[in-house]
Design a protein around this motif. Structure first.
Motif, mmCIF file in Angstrom:
data_model
loop_
_atom_site.group_PDB
_atom_site.id
_atom_site.type_symbol
_atom_site.label_atom_id
_atom_site.label_comp_id
_atom_site.label_asym_id
_atom_site.label_seq_id
_atom_site.Cartn_x
_atom_site.Cartn_y
_atom_site.Cartn_z
ATOM 1 N N ASP A 183 0.782 -1.264 -0.121
ATOM 2 C CA ASP A 183 0.046 -0.003 0.081
ATOM 3 C C ASP A 183 0.876 1.169 0.147
ATOM 4 O OD1 ASP A 183 -2.367 -1.589 0.015
ATOM 5 O OD2 ASP A 183 -2.435 -1.367 2.190
ATOM 6 N N ILE A 184 1.845 1.159 0.901
ATOM 7 C CA ILE A 184 2.733 2.178 1.074
ATOM 8 C C ILE A 184 3.362 2.705 -0.370
ATOM 9 C CG2 ILE A 184 4.967 3.221 2.085
ATOM 10 C CD1 ILE A 184 3.992 1.590 4.473
ATOM 11 N N ARG A 185 4.000 1.662 -0.984
ATOM 12 C CA ARG A 185 4.504 1.887 -2.175
ATOM 13 C C ARG A 185 3.583 2.375 -3.307
ATOM 14 N NH1 ARG A 185 7.504 -3.005 -1.601
ATOM 15 N NH2 ARG A 185 6.066 -3.894 -3.069
ATOM 16 N N GLU A 186 2.530 1.896 -3.315
ATOM 17 C CA GLU A 186 1.606 2.223 -4.129
ATOM 18 C C GLU A 186 1.261 3.639 -3.983
ATOM 19 O OE1 GLU A 186 0.136 0.901 -6.773
ATOM 20 O OE2 GLU A 186 1.448 -0.679 -6.483
ATOM 21 N N LEU A 187 0.973 4.158 -2.733
ATOM 22 C CA LEU A 187 0.845 5.853 -2.621
ATOM 23 C C LEU A 187 1.938 6.489 -3.188
ATOM 24 C CD1 LEU A 187 -0.721 5.942 1.295
ATOM 25 C CD2 LEU A 187 -1.715 6.240 -1.160
ATOM 26 N N ARG A 188 3.171 5.805 -2.785
ATOM 27 C CA ARG A 188 4.483 6.690 -2.992
ATOM 28 C C ARG A 188 4.719 6.891 -4.644
ATOM 29 N NH1 ARG A 188 8.285 4.465 1.736
ATOM 30 N NH2 ARG A 188 7.622 5.789 3.273
ATOM 31 N N LYS A 189 4.061 5.933 -5.272
ATOM 32 C CA LYS A 189 4.127 5.730 -6.769
ATOM 33 C C LYS A 189 3.421 6.811 -7.097
ATOM 34 C CE LYS A 189 5.316 1.220 -7.971
ATOM 35 N NZ LYS A 189 4.927 -0.218 -8.479
ATOM 36 N N ARG A 190 2.228 6.919 -6.527
ATOM 37 C CA ARG A 190 1.441 7.991 -7.048
ATOM 38 C C ARG A 190 1.534 9.569 -6.587
ATOM 39 N NH1 ARG A 190 -0.801 3.517 -7.308
ATOM 40 N NH2 ARG A 190 -2.642 2.924 -8.503
ATOM 41 N N THR A 191 2.476 9.686 -5.832
ATOM 42 C CA THR A 191 2.760 11.085 -5.411
ATOM 43 C C THR A 191 4.173 11.255 -5.809
ATOM 44 O OG1 THR A 191 3.624 10.122 -3.153
ATOM 45 C CG2 THR A 191 1.298 11.014 -3.401
ATOM 46 N N ALA A 192 4.496 12.579 -5.454
ATOM 47 C CA ALA A 192 5.954 12.926 -5.721
ATOM 48 C C ALA A 192 6.087 14.133 -4.453
ATOM 49 C CB ALA A 192 6.369 13.563 -6.958
#
Ligand code: ATP
Ligand code: MG
Lengths: 263, 250
Positions: B74-83
């Motif tokens: 989940d955390i990785r997915e969030l980080r992929k969608r944000t910068a």
């Protein structure tokens, strides 16, 4: 009987000593590899605060940093076979150099552990956060961002460590290892030219250490090329020069001059 | 679309976020204002999990994460969608401007190197650093570093870019160039959440303004509503400090 000083012997001894340089360098290389491996293993539980292991690591480091290397050599050389005999293993035929490398390896490992800890901690926390924000995993962030920067920070310390290790291996002669110092000893008993032998020995150690230092310095410059901006001292010197120039030069910056005329 | 619901966060005993909810539409620029210590940075850092929220829900596009039960994935997915663009730039110090921008593309998104390079060069040109591709962060001014930081964020093609006071570490004469770049990309319809103390900039770049204090959203609305006729007393007090007179009376 001690012989009168004869510089000729110095040059005569140097090639003889160089014939054992290989042994000295093997001890250095072997214990350095062992030290790097052990040091990294000891540093990880401290960096990641692993409960029991970090205490073990701390104990290990303080023992090997807190006792003289000579005592450590004796303890391992005489103590380890005893200990293993209790466990039923006979290592009395193991070559001395193995004990020497083991001792110097563990000794170096303690310093390597501290070096790694200091260097990793010195990398700005923001670097890891930026790596995470970009989407890297913890492992990637460590290997691609933190570790390369830590190596660059650690290199000067590593350089000291390697030179110290090289010089400390001279104590291996106490266990009868025929490395350079051991060889020098045997040359003195053979010829009675003490001063010449130790002078030759000093020259060889110096040459070896000098070369290592220069090579490492070059590596350091390469690894730190990203920090090659003006140093603080240089910057201060430059602004000082500018100040001098302003004060003494008849030419003022155009803006200042115009104002001066109008006033 | 980004949606936060009931985000909470405590440091020890101190509760810094007390249930923050907000919605950001695609292409919207949201500016978060608030006094120092009100939790703005913490909120941004919760969105990409640099700080682990105590509870609440984060939704970014098709990714929905319950903060009480977030997995590594989940955390990785969030980080992929944000910068994120950091106050202290946080450029990778051992990499050149170009490598900084390429890093995420190559290592995380597995874009082929040549393609990543071409895209990165283009982005650096867009932020006005076409001539500094091979410079290391230590050889760049603060303003230039922050523009590389913006290019690095853009490169990831995220659903939202989070800006945490992007200009507050800069010398005053360098603030303009960075704000100009942010204005430019705002016009391109990139979704952004910006924490800033630059009121003039906030007023003309924002579609939506949020005023936070002591871990709660006190007031939110369109920029001219908030700036010209705030309803809440705390908002009025805060904005008063930033009126032109206020700026000069230090
Ligand atoms: N890592 C931390 N550990 C403990 N307390 C923290 C930590 N980070 C932030 N805080 C506290 O949380 C509160 C909110 O901090 P935060 O940085 O989010 O405020 P801010 O609104 O960004 O302020 P500023 O405008 O000064 O940047 C502060 O009281 C701060 O002391
Ligand atoms: Mg902040």
């Amino acid at each position: 009987m001690e012989q009168p000083f004869d510089i000729g012997y110095v040059f005569h001894f140097i090639p003889k000593l160089l014939s054992t340089l290989g042994t000295t360098l093997s001890i250095v290389a072997g214990s350095l590899l062992l030290g790097l491996a052990v040091g990294l293993l000891a540093a990880l539980p401290r960096l990641y605060r692993v409960p029991v292991l970090q205490r073990v690591s701390r104990l290990y480091v303080s023992f090997f940093r807190g006792t003289p290397i000579l005592i450590q050599l004796f303890l391992l050389y005489f103590g380890l076979p005893e200990l293993l005999k209790q466990a039923g293993a006979d290592i009395s035929k193991t070559p001395v150099i193995v004990f020497v490398i083991l001792t110097y390896g563990l000794h170096a490992g303690a310093s390597v552990c501290e070096m790694i800890r200091a260097a990793v901690t010195a990398v700005d926390r923001g670097q890891v956060e930026a790596a995470y924000a970009v989407g890297m995993t913890g492992y990637r962030a460590f290997t691609r961002i933190v570790f390369p920067q830590a190596i660059a920070i650690a290199l000067p310390v590593f350089s000291n460590l390697l030179l110290a290790l090289t010089k400390e291996t001279s104590l291996a002669f106490t266990l009868g290892v025929m490395e350079m110092t051991g060889k020098a000893q045997s040359l003195t008993t053979l010829t009675q030219h003490f001063l010449e032998a130790y002078l030759a020995l000093a020259l060889v150690y110096f040459a070896v250490c000098f070369t290592m230092e220069k090579l490492l310095l070059r590596a350091e410059r390469r690894l730190l090329k990203h920090e090659r901006q003006e140093s603080e001292a240089r910057k201060r010197f430059r602004s000082w020069k500018k100040l001098q120039w302003r004060r003494y030069s008849p030419e003022f910056p155009p803006g200042g001059r115009r104002q001066g005329y109008e006033a | 679309m980004i949606q936060l619901k009931g985000i909470t966060k405590s440091f020890g005993r101190q509760q810094v976020l007390k249930g923050i909810g907000l919605t950001v539409e695609k292409g919207e620029v949201v500016v978060i204002l608030g006094p120092s210590g009100s939790g703005k940075t913490t909120l941004l850092r919760c969105i990409n999990y640099l700080e682990k929220p105590g509870g609440g829900e984060i939704r970014i596009g098709d990714c929905r994460v319950d903060c009480r039960a977030a997995s590594k994935k989940d955390i990785r997915e969030l980080r992929k969608r944000t910068a994120m663009v950091f106050q202290q730039y946080n450029l990778f110090r051992h990499k050149t401007a170009l490598e900084n921008v390429m890093e995420g593309l190559v290592v995380v998104q597995k874009v082929p190197k040549e393609e990543a390079r071409a895209r990165s060069v283009q982005l650096l040109e867009k932020v006005g650093l076409g001539a500094k591709l091979d410079a290391y962060p230590s050889q760049l001014s603060g303003g230039q570093q922050q523009r590389v930081g913006i290019a690095r964020a853009l490169a990831l093609n995220p659903e939202v870019i989070l800006f945490d006071e992007p200009t507050s570490a800069l010398d005053p004469e360098l603030v303009g160039e960075v704000l100009a770049v942010i204005r430019k990309i705002a016009k391109e319809g990139i979704t952004m959440i910006i924490v800033t103390h630059e009121m003039g900039f906030a007023q003309d770049v924002a579609n939506h303004v949020i005023f936070m204090d002591e871990g709660v959203v006190v007031e939110e609305g369109r920029p001219n509503e908030i700036f010209t006729s705030p309803k809440e007393e705390r908002t009025k007090q805060f904005l008063k400090r930033f009126t032109p007179e206020g700026v000069y009376s230090i």
